[in-house]
Design an enzyme around this catalytic site. Structure first.
Site, PDB file in Angstrom:
ATOM      1  N   GLY A 413      -4.220   9.899  31.227  1.00 25.48           N
ATOM      2  CA  GLY A 413      -3.271  10.735  31.948  1.00 25.48           C
ATOM      3  C   GLY A 413      -3.393  12.200  31.531  1.00 25.48           C
ATOM      4  O   GLY A 413      -4.461  12.682  31.144  1.00 25.48           O
ATOM      5  N   SER A 414      -2.253  12.882  31.575  1.00 24.85           N
ATOM      6  CA  SER A 414      -2.268  14.342  31.381  1.00 24.85           C
ATOM      7  C   SER A 414      -2.596  14.784  29.964  1.00 24.85           C
ATOM      8  O   SER A 414      -2.757  15.993  29.727  1.00 24.85           O
ATOM      9  CB  SER A 414      -0.916  14.919  31.796  1.00 24.85           C
ATOM     10  OG  SER A 414      -0.710  14.742  33.180  1.00 24.85           O
ATOM     11  N   THR A 415      -2.707  13.857  29.016  1.00 27.49           N
ATOM     12  CA  THR A 415      -3.100  14.279  27.668  1.00 27.49           C
ATOM     13  C   THR A 415      -4.514  14.837  27.648  1.00 27.49           C
ATOM     14  O   THR A 415      -4.904  15.517  26.696  1.00 27.49           O
ATOM     15  CB  THR A 415      -3.005  13.111  26.661  1.00 27.49           C
ATOM     16  OG1 THR A 415      -3.821  12.025  27.122  1.00 27.49           O
ATOM     17  CG2 THR A 415      -1.569  12.651  26.493  1.00 27.49           C
ATOM     18  N   LYS A 417      -5.571  17.049  29.772  1.00 28.02           N
ATOM     19  CA  LYS A 417      -5.571  18.386  30.389  1.00 28.02           C
ATOM     20  C   LYS A 417      -5.975  19.500  29.424  1.00 28.02           C
ATOM     21  O   LYS A 417      -6.715  20.412  29.830  1.00 28.02           O
ATOM     22  CB  LYS A 417      -4.212  18.664  31.021  1.00 28.02           C
ATOM     23  CG  LYS A 417      -3.976  17.851  32.294  1.00 28.02           C
ATOM     24  CD  LYS A 417      -2.566  18.024  32.846  1.00 28.02           C
ATOM     25  CE  LYS A 417      -2.392  17.226  34.129  1.00 28.02           C
ATOM     26  NZ  LYS A 417      -1.000  17.238  34.624  1.00 28.02           N
TER      27      LYS A 417
END
Length: 673
Positions: A413-415, A417
């Site tokens: 997921g967004s980790t 980014k």
């Protein structure tokens, strides 16, 4: 006398003399005998070379069968027998014995044996044959061995090595537990027997079998089952059974139980299948062997080597025993880990039994401080032989405590980014100060992606959206557009530089992180998805924690370590981003907590920085699926460790901020110590 008759008589005399002379010298006979000895040809040695007196004293089985059995039982090999040649040519007198110093060397299961003895040859007639024959006794097998003596082997069990944490706290040690049992004269009630069987998860028949052993006395304690020291609930139930009791006994102990269960693993009894596999490595059916985790991985280092003695028990009343070969027991190695067991326990407890995994690394050294799989099993329980009912309970638990989650890989997921941002900045396509105009909740490039659109969770993010804003609001559209800007090749290459697609250099086998199933990105839509940790991207939790190291080290990622004696700060990847870009990302991740949607991490006591992430697992576009929540974080003022945590199925718990709350407890507890 005619000349012809004289020749005939001379020849006859020579034949007579030849018949009176031995066929070979004693040295030649000894040399032949030793040749057979070195080949372990005992039957030939007995039948052809031993003198009559020896054969009368020792039957064939005393010589042939006994030596064959001793050689097999004691694993005798590399037998080397030699003799000392006479200093000068001898004119051997058949009326006198011939003596030769004989040297015997051999390797045995308990070590080498070496000795020297005089061997005597006698000239005599045997079976109508005159020759030199060997005079033998059992001391030519072993120097101290005499008629009637017994040879036996004594084993000294090596202590299994222990596993300690970085502060020498016990993870797997040779501790104590309890033997649960009864004293027969106090245990006559049939109902008590049934009650004890139920408490211990065994059959009444198995208790009867223990009570009917030949050595059992009415007033002696008879062990029935073993119980781990920490199983206080079961011990209380035992105490309630009339006539049942327990006694302390030596036992492998796992003081941190479930908190380190998947990492420590456990030892268990040797199975017949495993024994067959390892029969050449010195194992026996009574040995315990590592079955899971580090107990299994470190088996060779932990098991040690049992000591062995070969003893001769002398005949007579004294029963004197002589040691003729000995290999002392070599205890297993004590292995010290980089793990901080108290930090691991704090992390495990902070996860409150939720299904998930966590890892923590020291960003300056690469040392692994935490490696949690939650929930877990208690290795103390497993080590003793888990009952069928308990195994069924664990295996049918919907949270799957038997599955080792830190060994697996998950969509991050967004980790991911901050990693995407680092790649873009280093590629020169992402300027952190330049904002993008992003309107609405969804987006697709040029309207050419069919039904697929990138969705943002927080469309209220103020325009223009720069890197800091994109991190604070975790804006999927921003990172998708940045990935498209840098292009497929640059993004894939950047991820590979962060370790995607290669084996994680770690002591335990961990699933590698992947960009996709094929290791490539096949479309713009997949490129967009991958930029914010969806698509087919998977990361291992330890690798994910390590990927945040470059943000604190100005571009270096260290090899993750597990053993304290490994060289610290081994560079795995370097030059991943500049100090300037690292500082930008550190500022942004602190703002994620202060201004963004990780408010559960906005602690009053610890200035946490990090990035949340939510990965949705679904089969098709438009479907709703399970959501896994992530938080990767560190103390921005004192970054002693980076903690990566994942909790499964957080869709009903407020998203990834739920995970941030769990992780914050770890930082606050650490700070308070």
């Amino acid at each position: 006398m005619t000349k012809k008759l004289a020749v005939i008589l001379a020849l006859a005399f020579l034949v007579f003399l030849a018949g009176c002379q031995p066929k070979a010298s004693p040295e030649e006979r000894l040399k032949e005998y030793i040749g057979h000895w070195n080949k372990e040809e005992f039957s030939e040695m007995y039948s052809t070379y031993l003198n009559q007196g020896t054969k009368e004293a020792y039957a064939s089985e005393d010589f042939v069968e006994r030596q064959q059995k001793l050689y097999a039982d004691l694993a005798i090999e590399n037998i080397e027998v030699t003799y000392t040649k006479p200093s000068k040519d001898e004119n051997w007198d058949t009326e006198k014995p011939a003596d030769f110093p004989v040297q015997v060397k051999m390797d045995t299961m308990a070590g080498p044996i070496e000795f020297e003895k005089n061997m005597t040859l006698l000239y005599e007639t045997a079976e109508d044959k005159e020759d030199w024959f060997i005079e033998w006794d059992p001391s030519f097998i072993f120097e101290q061995l005499a008629t009637g003596d017994e040879v036996r082997v004594s084993a000294t069990r090596a202590k299994r090595g222990e596993i300690l944490d970085r502060n020498e706290q016990p993870i797997a040690i040779n501790g104590t537990g309890y033997n649960v049992g009864v004293v027969p004269e106090n245990f006559k009630d049939a109902s008590a027997k049934e009650e004890l069987a139920t408490v211990l998860g065994v059959s009444v028949a198995s208790i009867d079998e223990k009570l009917n052993q030949s050595w059992v006395q009415e007033n002696q304690f008879v062990p029935i089952s073993k119980v781990a020291k920490d199983n206080t609930q079961l011990l209380e139930k035992v105490k309630a059974v009339p006539g049942a009791t327990y006694q302390e006994t030596a036992m492998r102990e796992y003081p941190y139980g479930e908190a380190l269960g998947h990492l420590s693993g456990y030892i268990g009894p040797m199975t017949a299948e495993k024994l067959e596999e390892l029969k050449d490595q010195g194992y026996t059916s009574t040995d315990l062997i590592g079955r899971r985790g580090l107990e299994q991985t470190l088996e060779e280092r932990l098991r040690g080597k049992n000591g062995l003695k070969i003893l001769i028990k002398k005949q007579g009343d004294t029963g004197e025993e002589l040691t003729i070969a000995e290999t002392p027991a070599k205890d297993g190695e004590t292995v010290v880990l980089t793990i901080d067991a108290e930090l691991q326990k704090s992390t495990y407890e902070a996860m409150e039994g939720e299904a998930g995994t966590s890892a923590a690394v020291n960003p300056k050294t690469g040392e692994t401080l935490v490696l949690v799989s939650s929930p877990a099993y208690n290795p103390n329980e497993y080590m003793l032989g888990i009952s069928e009912d308990r195994f069924k309970e664990l295996s049918e638990d919907p949270l799957n405590p038997l599955f080792n989650r830190f060994g697996a890989a998950y969509a991050p997921g967004s980790t991911i980014k901050p990693v995407t941002a680092a790649i873009g900045m280093e590629a020169g396509t992402l300027d952190p100060s330049v904002g993008l105009q992003i309107d609405g909740e969804t987006w697709q490039k040029d309207g050419s992606w069919g039904d697929y659109r990138v969705t943002r969770l927080h469309p209220e993010a103020p325009n223009p959206v720069n890197l800091n804003t994109a991190l604070v609001y975790s804006d999927n559209i921003y990172f998708a557009r940045q990935a498209l800007e840098m292009g497929n090749q640059a993004f894939v290459s950047g991820l590979q530089r962060f370790g995607f697609g290669e084996e994680i250099p770690f002591a335990l086998e961990l699933q590698s992180s992947q960009i996709s199933n094929e290791g490539t990105i096949g479309s713009q839509g997949q490129l967009a998805d991958t930029s914010f940790g969806q698509g087919q991207m998977l990361t291992n939790i330890l690798h994910l924690a390590s990927m945040y190291e470059p943000f604190l080290t100005d571009g270096t990622m260290y090899k993750p370590l597990l053993f304290i004696d490994e060289e610290k700060s081994q560079v795995w990847k370097e030059g991943l981003l500049s100090a300037e870009n690292a500082k930008v990302l550190r500022t942004g991740m602190r703002n994620v907590v202060v201004d963004g949607y990780a408010q559960s991490a906005n602690s009053k006591t610890v200035k946490i920085a990090g990035k949340t992430g939510t990965a949705e697992l679904k089969g098709a576009i438009g479907e709703e699926g399970q959501e896994n929540g992530f938080f990767v974080a560190y103390d921005s003022e004192s970054p002693d460790f980076i903690l990566a945590m994942m909790i499964e199925s957080i869709e009903e718990n407020g998203g990834s901020d739920y995970v941030a709350g769990f992780a914050t407890k770890v930082f606050e507890n650490y700070k308070a110590e």
